[in-house]
Scaffold this motif. Sequence first.
Motif, short mmCIF file in Angstrom:
data_model
loop_
_atom_site.label_atom_id
_atom_site.label_comp_id
_atom_site.label_asym_id
_atom_site.label_seq_id
_atom_site.Cartn_x
_atom_site.Cartn_y
_atom_site.Cartn_z
N UNK A 103 0.84 -1.20 0.00
CA UNK A 103 0.00 0.00 0.00
C UNK A 103 0.87 1.25 0.00
N UNK A 104 0.57 2.15 -0.92
CA UNK A 104 1.36 3.35 -1.21
C UNK A 104 1.15 4.46 -0.20
N UNK A 105 1.88 5.57 -0.42
CA UNK A 105 1.80 6.73 0.46
C UNK A 105 0.92 7.83 -0.09
N UNK A 106 0.92 8.96 0.60
CA UNK A 106 0.12 10.14 0.25
C UNK A 106 0.47 10.64 -1.15
N UNK A 107 -0.57 10.95 -1.94
CA UNK A 107 -0.44 11.50 -3.29
C UNK A 107 0.22 10.53 -4.26
N UNK A 108 0.29 9.26 -3.89
CA UNK A 108 0.87 8.24 -4.75
C UNK A 108 -0.20 7.23 -5.15
N UNK A 109 0.20 6.29 -5.98
CA UNK A 109 -0.66 5.17 -6.34
C UNK A 109 0.20 3.92 -6.41
N UNK A 110 -0.33 2.84 -6.96
CA UNK A 110 0.39 1.57 -6.98
C UNK A 110 1.68 1.61 -7.80
N UNK A 111 1.84 2.63 -8.66
CA UNK A 111 3.08 2.76 -9.44
C UNK A 111 4.30 3.04 -8.55
N UNK A 112 4.08 3.47 -7.33
CA UNK A 112 5.21 3.74 -6.44
C UNK A 112 6.11 2.52 -6.29
N UNK A 160 7.12 11.28 -12.44
CA UNK A 160 6.30 12.46 -12.67
C UNK A 160 5.18 12.21 -13.68
N UNK A 161 5.21 11.04 -14.32
CA UNK A 161 4.07 10.65 -15.14
C UNK A 161 2.93 10.09 -14.33
N UNK A 162 3.22 9.72 -13.07
CA UNK A 162 2.21 9.08 -12.21
C UNK A 162 1.99 9.83 -10.90
N UNK A 163 2.76 10.88 -10.68
CA UNK A 163 2.73 11.63 -9.43
C UNK A 163 2.63 13.11 -9.73
N UNK A 164 1.83 13.87 -8.95
CA UNK A 164 0.94 13.40 -7.89
C UNK A 164 -0.29 12.70 -8.44
N UNK A 165 -0.86 11.82 -7.63
CA UNK A 165 -1.98 10.99 -8.08
C UNK A 165 -3.32 11.46 -7.54
N UNK A 166 -3.32 12.46 -6.63
CA UNK A 166 -4.57 13.03 -6.14
C UNK A 166 -5.04 12.49 -4.80
N UNK A 167 -5.70 13.37 -4.06
CA UNK A 167 -6.39 12.99 -2.83
C UNK A 167 -7.38 14.09 -2.50
N UNK A 168 -7.99 14.01 -1.34
CA UNK A 168 -9.00 15.01 -0.96
C UNK A 168 -8.37 16.17 -0.19
N UNK A 169 -9.02 17.31 -0.27
CA UNK A 169 -8.63 18.47 0.52
C UNK A 169 -8.67 18.14 2.01
N UNK A 170 -9.69 17.39 2.43
CA UNK A 170 -9.83 17.01 3.83
C UNK A 170 -8.63 16.19 4.30
N UNK A 171 -8.16 15.30 3.45
CA UNK A 171 -7.02 14.48 3.82
C UNK A 171 -5.76 15.32 3.99
N UNK A 172 -5.54 16.27 3.07
CA UNK A 172 -4.38 17.15 3.19
C UNK A 172 -4.46 18.02 4.45
N UNK A 173 -5.67 18.50 4.74
CA UNK A 173 -5.86 19.32 5.94
C UNK A 173 -5.58 18.51 7.20
#
Length: 424
Positions: A99-108, A303-316
């Motif tokens: 399982x990947x980290x923040x703003x990442x996906x399985x490509x990590x 940089x073709x796969x990152x950042x991968x996105x998340x919610x504003x609430x998660x970043x906050x």
Amino acid sequence: MNMASILLNTLSFLSVSSVVEALWHTVRTPRVPISQNTKAFLGYPEDSLLNFTELTTKYGYPSDEHTVVTEDGYILTLFRITKARNCFNSKRYPPVLLMHGLQLNSHAWIDSGPSSGLAYLLSDACYDVWAGNVRGNDYGRRHVSLNPNKDPKFWDFYIEEMGKYDLPAIIDYILDYTKSMKINYIGYSQGGGTFFVMCSERPGYCDKVQLMTALAPATRHYSTRSLAFRSATQLFEKLEKPLSVYGYYEVFANGAVTQEFLALFCQLSFLTTKLCGGFLNLIELLYSLHPGSITKYTIEVLFGHFPAGTSLRNMARYGQSMRSKRFQKFDYGREQNLVVYGREEPPEYNLSAVTVPLVCLYGRNDGIVDTRDIAWLIPQLPNVLEAKMVDDPLWNHFDMAYSQYTRNELFPTINKYLLQFSAP
């Protein structure tokens, strides 16, 4: 109120408004992906253009795609490497979930290539490797009824929901599909923190895991030294409400202008490629520098796969974790906390519930998950087999996923314990 006060308040308002506008246009800007043909014409590395199954298959590791639906309706994509190029024996069990980290996906787990990507190394050691994704990234941007482009409710989540719903759904799917009794779990950064949330909030799910390997696990960030990470997440925390009024709920989507610009910037020419490497060095300098650990090609691919996105609430929520000495739930403010939690302060996650045998690897030079926060965490986990600082004194947070030295610095310890908790 005197004229000076009026002017000061006006300037303050305009300043906040300009920040909101800037974030609106540079971060939330609608997804406008550049076509694959255009990227190929511009000279993007092929690996940066391929999805997970295409990329692993290219290097002799065929994989397949699975769809997991959570209890609350999020549709997540899960990948399994079905055959390894260098494994000539039967697979070891139980399955291993990455399982990947923040703003990442399985490509990590694969962007650094077959010689150092952890998914490849594990596959060559004959483990049954699965790579998951959480809600909000480009492989988790679907729902049975909510439209992420139109429905704010889709983005009403943070690590709480990932731990309560995403991980249990993925674990249950793997156990059902493979008919295994348990899995082994490897979580990087947020992937470690969400596992702890799961154990705290979903009794019984820790029992479905035989071994947990935590790579720089993200819990509290009270001691974080990274000025960039601290400033960015705390800015999102402060601006969460005004940005929500603007209709801004998604942060750094893959395919949005920010991600596409970074990818384009890194591909156009020899000059910009060098600048891109310098850009990553600048990021590393703000987080912590480790020259040469991540190769130039890996930078171009990631940089073709990152950042991968998340919610504003998660970043906050990450912004909040910079100020708290506890690993706790989202802080809505005293009045709303009373409504949500029945108390003025958000509850702590119960780390004593993480009863699974656990190995923790962390870096001395990690500016995001500081060694002091690791020192705070480890005594609260009841079944730690080993907490090991990586030998390389410059090992930082990015290295956990992307370093060319993973084979020597991480894999031996990971494999040592997986062998103890796996069978042919």
